[in-house]
Design a protein around this motif. Structure first.
Motif, PDB file in Angstrom:
ATOM      1  N   GLU A 449     -27.981  18.390  80.482  1.00 39.23           N
ATOM      2  CA  GLU A 449     -26.885  19.367  80.430  1.00 39.23           C
ATOM      3  C   GLU A 449     -26.467  19.803  81.827  1.00 39.23           C
ATOM      4  O   GLU A 449     -25.275  20.007  82.100  1.00 39.23           O
ATOM      5  CB  GLU A 449     -27.298  20.590  79.603  1.00 39.23           C
ATOM      6  CG  GLU A 449     -27.414  20.335  78.113  1.00 39.23           C
ATOM      7  CD  GLU A 449     -26.076  19.950  77.487  1.00 39.23           C
ATOM      8  OE1 GLU A 449     -25.022  20.372  78.008  1.00 39.23           O
ATOM      9  OE2 GLU A 449     -26.090  19.234  76.475  1.00 39.23           O
ATOM     10  N   LYS A 482     -22.666  12.167  76.230  1.00 38.86           N
ATOM     11  CA  LYS A 482     -21.707  12.727  75.260  1.00 38.86           C
ATOM     12  C   LYS A 482     -20.685  11.647  74.880  1.00 38.86           C
ATOM     13  O   LYS A 482     -19.537  11.682  75.319  1.00 38.86           O
ATOM     14  CB  LYS A 482     -20.985  13.931  75.877  1.00 38.86           C
ATOM     15  CG  LYS A 482     -21.895  15.060  76.330  1.00 38.86           C
ATOM     16  CD  LYS A 482     -22.451  15.838  75.152  1.00 38.86           C
ATOM     17  CE  LYS A 482     -23.240  17.057  75.634  1.00 38.86           C
ATOM     18  NZ  LYS A 482     -23.810  17.830  74.511  1.00 38.86           N
ATOM     19  N   ASN A 485     -16.903  12.519  73.381  1.00 33.61           N
ATOM     20  CA  ASN A 485     -16.001  13.471  74.027  1.00 33.61           C
ATOM     21  C   ASN A 485     -14.675  12.766  74.321  1.00 33.61           C
ATOM     22  O   ASN A 485     -14.583  11.929  75.216  1.00 33.61           O
ATOM     23  CB  ASN A 485     -16.634  13.998  75.329  1.00 33.61           C
ATOM     24  CG  ASN A 485     -15.865  15.142  75.937  1.00 33.61           C
ATOM     25  OD1 ASN A 485     -14.640  15.079  76.062  1.00 33.61           O
ATOM     26  ND2 ASN A 485     -16.569  16.188  76.340  1.00 33.61           N
TER      27      ASN A 485
END
Length: 502
Positions: A449, A482, A485
């Motif tokens: 993250e 991700k 996205n």
């Protein structure tokens, strides 16, 4: 005289423009403990150039945060000044600290310039002599003996002394704090590298004084040997500050250098090749000796687990009794409470059983360290544990790089930080493949993250500067973590188009 106010610093500079609007620009960077006024004698010889002079942070009238000076901080100040004055093309002349900064600019940061001139330094100096010189100067570092540092240094760096020159340098030394002075000496010592000289592509002139008692002409001359396009000139009847002792000669040599800077004047013979090999071996042996004196234990966790001591992998039964996991947890957290270890490694066991498991695991890990020559590597008390060794860990390095990059807004500094982070990440981005405890899986997600946040914030700036290659690399990594996205996918396709068009 002008000031550029930038975050925590006010940069003092002087931009002297020639009567000829098309004149080239020379940037003059002063020496350690001095200020830009020390260029006053050379300025008279360069009236047909635009001249930029400035005081480094902690020197002269540049005031700001000097708590922990680094090349990155000084580089940020410098690039902000160039941007403020809209200077794109220039010749860089540096003395002492300014010369070492020049080596960083063109050998480390990859800056571009028309030429580089290094005055009064050497990147090849025996360690024992450097340490003795530093210790000798530190004898004068007590506040109550403050004038002694100036009194000690001035006679060594000026050969043709006059009352005017003495006063100029004396006032300069009294404007710099001693903690800044010695902090930067140690920064220079840690950064000196012959390999950086090899990385400087632009024409470079190295100037030394025949009467310099610290940087002897022999050592100064060796610098140009490692420069791809380097020249050396030893100025007669001058000490370290050749631009004060012999400004007319320095200016004449500089102008000749600019006229012939692309001419290949280096000798080419069997003997020069022999000398090349000799200097390379001498440099390598010095580098190895220096490295062995200050080598830390290396703990690698990101892509594969291993512990390195003096260049060799530490063997042991790492897969037994949670040895590698316990070491990794200690290395990442530095100091851990016993209760933390119970919760991470034995969360379902009764407390007495968990305590016994910890004793067994610690005994096993200590044996591995003892066999490697570190019998007291782990310090414990009733509350906590910590590693009692000097070590570096790739996870901590990555976290520090991410933290630093997250505070940067200047593109050149951010560019360098992103490159360093990408070097830490392998292509498949499989973090902690050797660790399966829940804590490590959670920490892996936390680290991912942090990377996603930094790269998402950064890649638009790289697109703005048309650095599509690094922008693409960051977008690829974001999509690895991700994959669904849509906005990132769209930007990735746009960057790919730009690269295909190029």
């Amino acid at each position: 005289m002008s000031y550029l106010n930038k975050e925590t610093v006010s940069i003092h500079y002087n931009y002297l423009q020639s009567k000829n609007p098309h004149a080239e620009t020379i940037i003059l960077a002063h020496g350690l403990g001095l200020n830009m006024k020390t260029w006053k004698y050379l300025i008279k010889e360069f009236q047909d150039y635009h001249l930029l002079l400035f005081d480094f942070r902690g020197h002269g009238e540049t005031k700001g945060d000097c708590h922990a000076l680094t090349w990155d901080i000084l580089y940020g100040d410098f690039t902000a000044l160039l941007k403020q004055l809209n200077i794109d093309h220039y010749h860089f002349i540096g003395h002492g600290l300014g010369a070492y900064f020049g080596i960083q600019l063109f050998g480390e940061y990859g800056e571009k310039a028309e030429s580089l001139t290094l005055i009064g330094i050497t990147s090849f100096f025996p360690n024992e002599i450097s340490e003795e010189m530093l210790a000798y100067r530190k004898r004068f570092s007590k506040p109550e003996n403050y004038p002694a540092l100036a009194d000690f240094m001035i006679p060594q760096i000026i050969h043709k002394m006059t009352p005017e020159k003495h006063q100029l340098l004396y006032e300069a030394y009294h404007q710099v704090e001693q903690k800044v002075y010695f902090q930067l000496i140690e920064l220079i010592a840690r950064s000196s590298s012959l390999s950086k000289l090899r990385s400087i592509p632009i024409p470079t002139l190295v100037l030394g004084g025949e009467c310099d008692p610290n940087y002897l002409p022999t050592f100064v001359t060796m610098n140009s040997h490692y420069l791809p396009n380097g020249r050396t000139a030893i100025i007669i009847d001058a000490s370290n500050m050749v631009h004060i002792d012999q400004p007319e000669i320095v200016a004449r040599i500089f102008r000749h250098f600019l006229k012939t800077k692309y001419d290949d004047l280096k000798p080419n013979s069997h003997y020069s090749d022999v000398l090349d090999h000799y200097f390379d071996r001498l440099s390598l042996s010095r580098s190895k000796a220096s490295h062995s004196l200050d080598q830390k234990i290396v703990i690698r966790l990101l892509h594969n687990f291993e512990m390195i001591n003096k260049g060799k992998k530490v063997s042991g039964h790492w897969n037994r009794r949670s040895a590698k996991e316990l070491l990794a947890f200690l290395a990442i957290n530095r100091v851990v409470l016993r209760e933390q270890l119970f919760e991470v490694f034995w969360p379902h066991l009764p407390l007495p059983n968990a305590q016994n498991q910890l004793r067994v695991a610690l005994s096993h890990l200590r044996k591995i360290f003892a066999d490697a020559g570190f019998p007291n590597a782990i310090t414990t008390n009733k509350k906590d544990l910590q590693l009692n060794i000097d070590y570096e860990c790739d996870v901590l390095q990555l976290q520090e790089l991410i933290k630093k990059a997250s505070t940067l807004t200047d593109y050149p500094l951010l560019h360098r930080s992103i490159l360093q982070i990408l070097e830490k990440l392998d292509q498949d981005l499989e973090l902690f493949p050797d660790f399966y405890f829940d804590w490590f899986l959670d920490f892996k997600l936390y680290l991912e993250e942090q990377i996603i946040y930094l790269f998402t914030r950064s890649y638009p700036l790289f697109i703005e500067h048309e650095d599509y290659i690094l922008a693409k690399q960051m977008l690829e990594i974001i999509l690895k973590f991700k994959p669904f996205n849509q906005s990132i996918k769209q930007d990735f396709y746009l960057v790919n188009e730009k690269l295909n068009q190029a």
